[in-house]
Design an enzyme around this catalytic site. Sequence first.
Site, PDB file in Angstrom:
ATOM      1  N   HIS A   1       0.834  -1.198   0.000  1.00 44.93           N
ATOM      2  CA  HIS A   1       0.000   0.000   0.000  1.00 44.93           C
ATOM      3  C   HIS A   1       0.873   1.255   0.000  1.00 44.93           C
ATOM      4  CE1 HIS A   1      -2.755   2.834   2.352  1.00 44.93           C
ATOM      5  NE2 HIS A   1      -3.444   2.558   1.258  1.00 44.93           N
TER       6      HIS A   1
ATOM      7  N   HIS B   1      -0.896  10.745  -2.390  1.00 47.59           N
ATOM      8  CA  HIS B   1      -2.197  10.343  -1.848  1.00 47.59           C
ATOM      9  C   HIS B   1      -3.128  11.508  -1.567  1.00 47.59           C
ATOM     10  CE1 HIS B   1      -5.085   9.418   1.399  1.00 47.59           C
ATOM     11  NE2 HIS B   1      -5.248   8.296   0.720  1.00 47.59           N
TER      12      HIS B   1
END
Length: 254
Positions: free
Chosen positions: A15, A57
């Site tokens: 991730h 992100h």
Amino acid sequence: MTDPFLLPKPWVIAHRGDSGEFPENTMSSFRNASELGADWIELDIIHSSDGKIVVIHDDTMDRTTDQKGEVKLLPFNMIRKADAGSWKDPRFKGEKVPDLWEVWDYLKPKNIGLNVEIKSGAYEEIPIDIPIEQELIDYTKQNSLFHKTLFSSFCWDSLARIRELSVEAKLGILIGEETSSWMEALELGFRLNAFSLNLSSKGLDKETVSKIQKEGFKVLVYTLNTEEELKLGIDLGVDGIFTNYPKRMRSLLT
């Protein structure tokens, strides 16, 4: 070359790379995840003000760099000057925010899959220029990468556009607090011929996992990090687990 979609389950999905140990969404994080044997790497993308596809992100630079401001309002040369490593640890000082092509070029020759998460802020209902989805499909097609790429988003309209552009693209429907339930995602999955439902492990049970799988979709869960969480995720019988600690998960599977 190994097809990452055919790897044994559950997949180790790094991730934002090896983000527990390295600055998230940076080349050092992706390189380490690849070297330690992750099956897949997940990253997040959004456009800069001048149309570059930026791997980051958040909608802003504030948390993961030494700069401030909205990513989509900044030109890529300014984003590139930011230090994306020191916030994690001083030894990562000078780490850069990559663009997608830099990451993809690194991963292309490797036996590892790439999950590209299109941030909701990247979707334009009426695109001013070439929509980000078109750029992704063009690159994937030109480089023959459909066999090792999964596109996902919490913005289901973005996934619908991907499907309009390509019947080959594999889609992961992200389910979260701001989206509809997994049951509605299932309906969308049939309409878009999706590959997977990507959802939180919170409140998830074996029965639900089995129901989704019996309908023909893979189940990928986020984000499990402790040994206890990872063991619980593995026990659910899911097809893949997003984790910030891919080395830890790999050790539980070997």
